[in-house]
Design an enzyme around this catalytic site. Structure first.
Site, PDB file in Angstrom:
ATOM      1  N   TYR A 144       0.617  -1.463  -0.072  1.00 57.91           N
ATOM      2  CA  TYR A 144       0.100  -0.197   0.407  1.00 57.91           C
ATOM      3  C   TYR A 144       0.569   1.388   0.186  1.00 57.91           C
ATOM      4  CZ  TYR A 144      -4.254  -1.979   0.686  1.00 57.91           C
ATOM      5  OH  TYR A 144      -6.289  -2.617   0.449  1.00 57.91           O
ATOM      6  N   LYS A 194       2.568 -14.898   2.840  1.00 61.27           N
ATOM      7  CA  LYS A 194       2.983 -15.902   0.880  1.00 61.27           C
ATOM      8  C   LYS A 194       4.425 -16.384   1.196  1.00 61.27           C
ATOM      9  CE  LYS A 194       1.353 -17.784  -3.645  1.00 61.27           C
ATOM     10  NZ  LYS A 194       0.508 -18.941  -2.835  1.00 61.27           N
ATOM     11  N   ASP A 226      -3.771 -18.245   0.097  1.00 57.45           N
ATOM     12  CA  ASP A 226      -4.304 -18.803  -0.610  1.00 57.45           C
ATOM     13  C   ASP A 226      -5.603 -19.967  -0.126  1.00 57.45           C
ATOM     14  OD1 ASP A 226      -1.792 -19.731  -1.059  1.00 57.45           O
ATOM     15  OD2 ASP A 226      -2.556 -21.360  -2.890  1.00 57.45           O
ATOM     16  N   ASP A 250      -7.261  -6.769   3.645  1.00 57.70           N
ATOM     17  CA  ASP A 250      -7.933  -6.253   3.598  1.00 57.70           C
ATOM     18  C   ASP A 250      -9.198  -7.325   2.735  1.00 57.70           C
ATOM     19  OD1 ASP A 250      -9.202  -3.690   1.931  1.00 57.70           O
ATOM     20  OD2 ASP A 250      -8.307  -4.521  -0.162  1.00 57.70           O
ATOM     21  N   ASP A 254     -12.575  -8.436   4.997  1.00 58.58           N
ATOM     22  CA  ASP A 254     -13.481  -8.634   3.905  1.00 58.58           C
ATOM     23  C   ASP A 254     -14.393  -9.957   4.197  1.00 58.58           C
ATOM     24  OD1 ASP A 254     -14.362  -5.486   3.791  1.00 58.58           O
ATOM     25  OD2 ASP A 254     -13.439  -5.899   1.382  1.00 58.58           O
TER      26      ASP A 254
HETATM   27  C1  IPM Z   1     -10.440   1.815   0.250  1.00 53.05           C
HETATM   28  C2  IPM Z   1      -9.976   1.564  -0.101  1.00 53.05           C
HETATM   29  C3  IPM Z   1      -8.405   1.789   0.638  1.00 53.05           C
HETATM   30  C4  IPM Z   1      -9.145   0.583   1.884  1.00 53.05           C
HETATM   31  C5  IPM Z   1      -8.315  -0.076   1.657  1.00 53.05           C
HETATM   32  O1  IPM Z   1      -7.793  -1.087   0.969  1.00 53.05           O
HETATM   33  O2  IPM Z   1      -7.720  -0.893   2.635  1.00 53.05           O
HETATM   34  C6  IPM Z   1     -10.594  -0.110   1.846  1.00 53.05           C
HETATM   35  O3  IPM Z   1     -10.641  -1.484   1.285  1.00 53.05           O
HETATM   36  C7  IPM Z   1     -10.506  -0.889   3.405  1.00 53.05           C
HETATM   37  O4  IPM Z   1     -10.724  -2.441   3.788  1.00 53.05           O
HETATM   38  O5  IPM Z   1     -10.044  -0.127   4.435  1.00 53.05           O
HETATM   39  C1  IPM Z   2       2.765 -23.646  -4.845  1.00 50.67           C
HETATM   40  C2  IPM Z   2       2.957 -22.089  -5.000  1.00 50.67           C
HETATM   41  C3  IPM Z   2       4.566 -21.736  -5.397  1.00 50.67           C
HETATM   42  C4  IPM Z   2       1.620 -21.691  -6.435  1.00 50.67           C
HETATM   43  C5  IPM Z   2       1.379 -20.269  -6.101  1.00 50.67           C
HETATM   44  O1  IPM Z   2       1.511 -19.706  -5.920  1.00 50.67           O
HETATM   45  O2  IPM Z   2       1.172 -20.223  -7.865  1.00 50.67           O
HETATM   46  C6  IPM Z   2       0.710 -22.860  -6.163  1.00 50.67           C
HETATM   47  O3  IPM Z   2      -0.104 -21.418  -4.857  1.00 50.67           O
HETATM   48  C7  IPM Z   2       0.123 -22.240  -7.132  1.00 50.67           C
HETATM   49  O4  IPM Z   2      -1.429 -22.129  -6.752  1.00 50.67           O
HETATM   50  O5  IPM Z   2      -0.044 -23.228  -8.196  1.00 50.67           O
END
Ligand code: IPM
Ligand code: IPM
Lengths: 358, 358
Positions: A144, A194, A226, A250, A254
């Site tokens: 950010y 990650k 992920d 973020d 959510d």
């Molecule tokens: C509006 C945006 C910049 C903000 C963020 O990404 O942090 C919002 O999604 C949040 O989570 O407060």
């Molecule tokens: C293992 C990892 C590097 C890989 C990625 O993050 O792309 C996996 O999560 C995928 O989605 O194939």
């Protein structure tokens, strides 16, 4: 120490109408607990663009600097979506406020309210187990705010570039807070990164691991982002505190909010190391229902409660407010977002009055 | 053009045992459609580390280069988790393969199989509407490969840094593919970005918008990634093709996979502009159930089907394989992951035999 100055920034959409309710509660609290509270209202977001030409005018920033905390409504809407990204209400107000006041710690509680479990998009077999997750999101670092952040070159070679960067000390201070919270909750921190791909996240995991050694009573686990979004849907009951870098926080906060099915109930706090904080509902400005008197004021009121807890260190008052809200929910006084299609519902104001009656 | 060379890389965990099934299907396909297929097996991932000291040995890479496509099993497991991130089975094999062969387009279909809807973590009121989402993930750019990517400094100031970067041409080529797919599907592309904060994502949105003008029959929408993870749980039926930058595609494709509740059924394809591709199950190596003969072979077999469709342009064969699988599912021949606790289930091999019988 019961004199507090509050900057009130209602903003756009449903912001102003839910703020009215929060301020009524604030008045009652002031009287009941015999506090001296000064609050002053200022423009922010689209409202400030319309009135003063920018989403965070100097006057507003000056007011915030004189205050002990900011009670924030919500900003943004289609009216301003044609503006370049840097001047948009959300980005143009929230990001500079976070940076100016070093609000590095964002707290987003997302408990599943048992009475409202049917609003969760999760299968009842999962939702019925309940969950209560606190996302602790790093809010002033990562991709950010990393530099460089730019656009360069021409034609097909033009590129846009951002920098995801974390220092050891940035990671350490947010990690300590997350472990502190876990300590007084259910004793588990799940750190989301990650680290199998990114250098900044390898450092993140290392530092979190180091900090965890100071908290022998807290269990720590690390999940790749992920995998985290998958596990949160499959077994939300297994999580307590989620410790996240800015971008993943973020996303994941959510996701947790949606898992509860009651976005209109969720507050958030963004605080710094001197307990100054910005308090705002987790949901957006909901321009589609603005002005109809049907917005749920509870997230705004719970944001006020968080303000008393974290900035004013008056947990007693925070709990008082939360109690009144819990009773209101238990009485079944719901705004439109929380009732099934055909049922009747209470207006924003009626919910406010009901909370006040406690 | 019905002579194909395939590099077969079974890898770790359940990889080898599900690969056995896929190869049986391949033999049958070869015979039935009278093809000439050469396949050669090579080591990858943890297996390659154990045998040859690195996750992607030269021999294996050389074999891939001589082949028309790679059939990949799965890699990774606790045995190798002590290794530094760069040498780990997943990162050390998949990332260099993606980069070497410029496999910029990752396809992850995630249909909800109606027979298996009860495995979805979603509420039946949502899952019963069904969904069929194709994630098109950019796979060779973004923060996964941006330079610099480093760790520097000492003590509390030590930092880890990654670069999220996209050029216009990188965005354009993946966007075109996404729109092409939407054109032959349900005509909608949802592009996922964070254009309210990141410069690379502002460019992403701009280019996607430009490309969309060449596809008048395709509807385009843009969602911020935080909102996307919410909407995917609330109204998955509204999505067709998801167009994602590398990191967000990693997150969102796994989310979609979990939404189906049947990870063991989901294949993936990673292709380049000359139709060379790497085909692998979307799920992981599942070391906890490896060797027990209970792994679901279907994702691996469907990966083979994708290979015939995208690399060999034999959609007829791909559909033939898919048909056999659909019948197998309709017959209720399920591995352990797809039956409720007390029910009996078929082994990996039995499912394989059943598919073969069609
Ligand atoms: C509006 C945006 C910049 C903000 C963020 O990404 O942090 C919002 O999604 C949040 O989570 O407060
Ligand atoms: C293992 C990892 C590097 C890989 C990625 O993050 O792309 C996996 O999560 C995928 O989605 O194939």
């Amino acid at each position: 120490k019961d004199k507090f100055n509050i900057a009130v920034l209602p903003g756009d959409g449903i912001g102003p109408e839910v703020m009215v309710i929060a301020l009524k509660i604030l008045d009652l609290v002031t009287e009941f607990w015999d506090l001296t509270i000064n609050y002053q209202v200022a423009a922010v977001g689209g409202d400030a663009i319309d009135q003063l030409g920018k989403p965070l005018p100097e006057e507003t920033l000056a007011l915030c600097k004189q205050s002990d905390a900011i009670l924030f409504g919500s900003v943004g809407g289609p009216k301003w979506s044609h503006l370049p990204s840097g001047q948009q209400p959300e980005r143009g107000s929230l990001l500079p406020l976070r940076k100016t006041f070093d609000l590095f710690c964002n707290l987003r509680p997302s408990p599943l309210f048992p009475e409202l479990a049917s609003f969760s998009p999760l299968h009842p077999a999962i939702a019925s187990k309940g969950f209560d997750i606190l996302t602790v999101r790093e809010l002033t670092g990562g991709v950010y705010f990393g530099k460089p952040s730019l656009r360069q070159g021409h034609g097909p070679d033009e590129y846009g570039l951002d920098t995801m960067v974390y220092s050891r000390k940035e990671i350490e201070r947010i990690a300590r807070l997350a472990f502190d919270f876990a300590n007084i909750r259910r004793g588990k921190v799940t750190s989301i990164d990650k680290a199998n791909v990114l250098m900044s996240m390898i450092l993140w995991r290392e530092v979190v691991e180091e900090v965890s050694r100071d908290y022998s009573g807290v269990e720590v686990e690390h999940l790749y982002v992920d995998n985290a979004v998958m596990q949160l849907m499959k077994r939300p009951q297994d999580f307590d505190v989620l410790l996240c870098p800015n971008l993943f926080g973020d996303i994941v906060s959510d996701q947790c909010a949606m898992l509860t099915g009651s976005l209109g109930l969720l507050p958030s706090a963004s605080i710094n190391s001197s307990k100054f904080g910005l308090y705002e509902p987790a949901g957006g400005s909901a321009p589609d229902i603005a002005g109809l008197g049907i917005a749920n004021p509870i997230a705004q009121v719970l944001s006020l409660a968080m303000m008393f807890q974290y900035s004013f260190e008056r947990r007693d008052i925070a709990d008082g407010i939360r109690n009144a809200i819990q009773k209101t929910l238990r009485d079944g006084v719901y705004t439109k977002d929380l009732v099934s299609k055909s049922e009747s519902y209470a207006t924003t104001e009626q919910v406010g009055e009901h909370i006040l009656s406690y």
